[in-house]
Design a protein around this motif. Structure first.
Motif, short mmCIF file in Angstrom:
data_model
loop_
_atom_site.label_atom_id
_atom_site.label_comp_id
_atom_site.label_asym_id
_atom_site.label_seq_id
_atom_site.Cartn_x
_atom_site.Cartn_y
_atom_site.Cartn_z
N SER A 2 -8.27 81.33 -1.73
CA SER A 2 -9.00 80.73 -0.62
C SER A 2 -9.88 81.77 0.09
O SER A 2 -9.46 82.89 0.35
CB SER A 2 -8.03 80.12 0.39
N TYR A 4 -11.34 81.12 3.11
CA TYR A 4 -11.25 80.96 4.55
C TYR A 4 -10.22 81.94 5.11
O TYR A 4 -9.18 82.19 4.52
CB TYR A 4 -10.82 79.53 4.92
N ARG A 5 -10.53 82.49 6.30
CA ARG A 5 -9.58 83.41 6.95
C ARG A 5 -9.44 83.05 8.41
O ARG A 5 -10.43 82.73 9.09
CB ARG A 5 -10.05 84.86 6.80
N ARG A 192 -6.61 74.88 4.89
CA ARG A 192 -6.77 76.30 5.24
C ARG A 192 -7.62 76.45 6.49
O ARG A 192 -7.34 77.29 7.35
CB ARG A 192 -7.41 77.04 4.06
N TRP A 196 -3.48 76.30 7.89
CA TRP A 196 -2.35 76.23 6.98
C TRP A 196 -2.47 77.28 5.87
O TRP A 196 -3.56 77.57 5.40
CB TRP A 196 -2.26 74.86 6.33
N ILE A 197 -1.32 77.83 5.47
CA ILE A 197 -1.24 78.67 4.28
C ILE A 197 -0.81 77.76 3.14
O ILE A 197 0.16 77.00 3.27
CB ILE A 197 -0.23 79.81 4.45
N THR A 198 -1.52 77.79 2.02
CA THR A 198 -1.24 76.86 0.92
C THR A 198 -0.77 77.59 -0.33
O THR A 198 -1.35 78.61 -0.72
CB THR A 198 -2.47 76.01 0.59
N ASP A 215 -3.92 79.83 -1.42
CA ASP A 215 -3.61 81.23 -1.12
C ASP A 215 -2.77 81.86 -2.21
O ASP A 215 -2.93 83.03 -2.53
CB ASP A 215 -2.85 81.31 0.21
#
Length: 320
Positions: A2, A4-5, A192, A196-198, A215
């Motif tokens: 991912s 996104y951060r 994300r 959320w962490i996925t 992730d």
């Protein structure tokens, strides 16, 4: 994986690069405000301005003060009060009647910051922050603790207030997804972006490219995946688009303690799956199973399904 951060992740990357960046932290609010205590925005990083503390009207002024904090390596304070009619009508306010107190923290002065953020991201504990008007700052996440002492600008408004603020940033929610499919390119980035962490459990060659949206990728069976996980998860989604693989995932999840299990597909499919599950598995799943998963928002196709699932997870994890 991912792209996104979270703001905290971006701040850790900026710290590691040595960017002249400042973390704007909301320490206190009164009245109606755009955000609450613990909200953050990052200024001066290579990525530019990240995060919002208002609808956009306050950020230019915050950025000016943030540059000063970074340049002088000291804490700057901002007390933004928009509860008067003049502020509301003038268009220079939050768009609502409220007050924000901000601590502007120069990242360069926070040695060890990336390790704290990593511990927070991995779910090893809440990120607890303490900031005082005397320039004392401390943070802890799981077993990691750091304390810093830096110069702090004088602020009459702040020095007559609390003096020390203690904030808790909850560990990010985590979703365990069994199976990729047409919904994955929309669902995982959307989750994300919501914080959320996925983690994707997938071993079919056809769907492995979709792991770029997650992730973490685990290429093994559901039972093996659950036995090797080193973090707690808030929810699991079973969406293999394959009857036998869904049965396998549900049976493995029945022995877990995950509080939310979402199953993709119509009610009839759930009933068929329950017919081939052991009675003990059906009993263990029943109070936790959300099937069909997703809120009834309307629309058709994988994008609409992804939105409905993300909405249900968000409502479950952050109830009003």
């Amino acid at each position: 994986m991912s792209s996104y951060r979270h703001i905290l992740e971006t701040s850790a990357a900026a710290h590691q690069r040595g960017d002249s960046a400042t973390l704007a932290l909301v320490v206190e609010t009164e009245g109606s405000t755009y955000v609450g205590p613990g909200a953050m925005a990052l200024f001066g990083a290579r990525e530019g301005h990240v995060g919002w503390l208002s609808g956009g009207c306050l950020e230019p002024e915050i950025e000016k003060r943030a540059r000063s904090a970074a340049a002088q390596s000291r804490i700057e304070w901002m007390d933004i009060d928009t509860r008067d009619d003049e502020d509301l009508i003038g268009g220079s306010a939050l768009g609502c009647r409220g007050r924000l107190r901000l601590a502007l923290l120069p990242l360069a002065a926070l040695s060890g910051w990336p390790a704290l953020v990593e511990a927070w991201k991995e779910g090893r504990g809440i990120l607890r922050l303490s900031v005082s008007t005397q320039g004392e700052v401390s943070a802890e996440a799981g077993e990691l603790k750091q304390q810093w002492r830096m110069d702090a600008a004088h602020s009459k408004e702040f020095h007559t207030s609390a003096g020390t603020w203690n904030l808790a940033i909850p560990a990010p929610p985590a979703a365990l997804v069994f199976g990729a499919g047409p919904e994955t390119p929309t669902l995982l980035p959307l989750l994300r972006s919501l914080g959320w962490i996925t983690t994707l459990v997938e071993r079919r060659t056809r769907w492995l490219p979709e792991a770029r949206h997650a992730d973490v990728l685990i290429e093994t069976s559901p039972q093996a995946a659950l036995s090797t996980l080193d973090r707690a998860f808030d929810a699991a989604l079973v969406m293999n688009h394959n009857f036998e693989m869904d049965r396998e995932a549900l049976e493995a999840l029945a022995a877990s303690e995950l509080p939310f299990i979402g199953l993709l597909g119509p009610t009839r499919r759930r009933e068929d799956l329950f017919r081939v599950l052991p009675p003990a598995a059906r009993e263990a799943l029943q109070p936790r199973l959300h099937s069909p998963v997703g809120l009834k928002l309307g629309g058709q196709g994988p994008e609409a399904i992804a939105l409905s699932i993300a909405a249900q997870l968000q409502a479950y994890r952050f109830p009003q």
